[in-house]
Design a protein around this motif. Structure first.
Motif, PDB file in Angstrom:
ATOM      1  N   MET A  61       7.578   7.659   0.247  1.00 61.72           N
ATOM      2  CA  MET A  61       8.748   7.748  -0.638  1.00 61.72           C
ATOM      3  C   MET A  61       9.935   7.109   0.077  1.00 61.72           C
ATOM      4  N   GLU A  62      11.018   6.940  -0.643  1.00 56.97           N
ATOM      5  CA  GLU A  62      12.214   6.379   0.001  1.00 56.97           C
ATOM      6  C   GLU A  62      13.107   7.518   0.448  1.00 56.97           C
ATOM      7  N   PRO A  88      11.416   8.031  -5.384  1.00 56.83           N
ATOM      8  CA  PRO A  88      10.090   7.390  -5.314  1.00 56.83           C
ATOM      9  C   PRO A  88      10.199   5.956  -4.795  1.00 56.83           C
ATOM     10  N   LEU A  89       9.086   5.438  -4.304  1.00 56.91           N
ATOM     11  CA  LEU A  89       9.064   4.048  -3.826  1.00 56.91           C
ATOM     12  C   LEU A  89       9.433   3.117  -4.973  1.00 56.91           C
ATOM     13  N   LYS A  90      10.291   2.153  -4.690  1.00 57.89           N
ATOM     14  CA  LYS A  90      10.732   1.233  -5.750  1.00 57.89           C
ATOM     15  C   LYS A  90       9.643   0.213  -6.095  1.00 57.89           C
ATOM     16  N   THR A  91       8.687   0.040  -5.191  1.00 58.74           N
ATOM     17  CA  THR A  91       7.651  -0.981  -5.371  1.00 58.74           C
ATOM     18  C   THR A  91       6.695  -0.660  -6.519  1.00 58.74           C
ATOM     19  N   THR A 100       4.447   7.996  -7.876  1.00 60.39           N
ATOM     20  CA  THR A 100       4.386   6.652  -8.455  1.00 60.39           C
ATOM     21  C   THR A 100       2.947   6.285  -8.806  1.00 60.39           C
ATOM     22  N   ASP A 101       2.806   5.270  -9.645  1.00 58.54           N
ATOM     23  CA  ASP A 101       1.481   4.795 -10.049  1.00 58.54           C
ATOM     24  C   ASP A 101       0.993   3.790  -9.013  1.00 58.54           C
ATOM     25  N   VAL A 102       0.065   4.209  -8.181  1.00 63.72           N
ATOM     26  CA  VAL A 102      -0.424   3.327  -7.112  1.00 63.72           C
ATOM     27  C   VAL A 102      -1.817   2.769  -7.433  1.00 63.72           C
ATOM     28  N   SER A 103      -2.178   2.727  -8.723  1.00 58.27           N
ATOM     29  CA  SER A 103      -3.519   2.252  -9.099  1.00 58.27           C
ATOM     30  C   SER A 103      -3.748   0.793  -8.672  1.00 58.27           C
TER      31      SER A 103
END
Ligand code: FES
Length: 173
Positions: A61-62, A88-91, A100-103
């Motif tokens: 996370m940020e 959450p991570l902006k990426t 976040t959706d890391v799929s």
């Protein structure tokens, strides 16, 4: 000691930072603080984590604007009057709160061909070679603890020091 946190709540379309205040204990990491916020203030706060050992990356996370692993970020890294901002991570696209959706990562992972060690000409593969190296290292480690080896080494040291003593005496004459 009370510490303040600004944490992103909501989805990608709609959300805001909410401020929480909790009491910290020695040795806590940011993930511990988030869990305490979940327990004491907001049990619907979404956060993802798995190993809590800096191995899986799921707690990314940020934190104060920098991408970090919350399970490896110690609270004592921050100044005492710092308000810690967590988002959450902006990426990656936000699902909810800090999740976040890391799929995309999993799709990329499927594209990487599995490692297949080459079979050597003599029929021995890499694993056998590694096992051979490990066996030799283990033997060397055991040697360091071996009483017989220690006695021989001490005798060698004694012999070397006596040689030095004799050579010094010869020089003095
Ligand atoms: S929980 Fe796995 S890296 Fe933090």
């Amino acid at each position: 000691m009370e510490r303040k946190f600004n944490i992103w709540r909501g989805s990608a379309e709609k959300g805001e930072f909410k401020t929480y205040s909790i009491k910290l204990e020695q040795g806590m990491v940011v993930l511990d603080a988030i869990h305490r916020i979940q327990t004491e203030h907001s049990n619907d706060l979404a956060v993802r984590w798995n190993c809590k050992a800096g191995k899986c990356g799921s707690c990314s996370m940020e934190i104060n604007g920098r991408p970090k692993l919350s399970c490896m970020t110690r609270m004592n890294e921050f100044a005492e009057d710092d308000i810690i901002t967590i988002q959450p991570l902006k990426t990656f696209p936000i699902i909810k709160d800090l999740v976040t959706d890391v799929s995309w990562n999993y799709k990329q992972n499927k594209m990487i061909p599995p490692f297949k060690p080459r079979v050597k000409k003599n029929g021995k593969d890499h694993v056998m070679f590694q096992q051979d190296v490990v066996r030799r290292l283990q033997c060397f480690v055991r040697l360091q603890k071996c009483a017989v080896f220690t006695v021989v080494r001490r005798l060698q040291c004694l012999w070397n020091s006596q040689k030095t003593l004799v050579s010094r005496m010869l020089v003095l004459r």
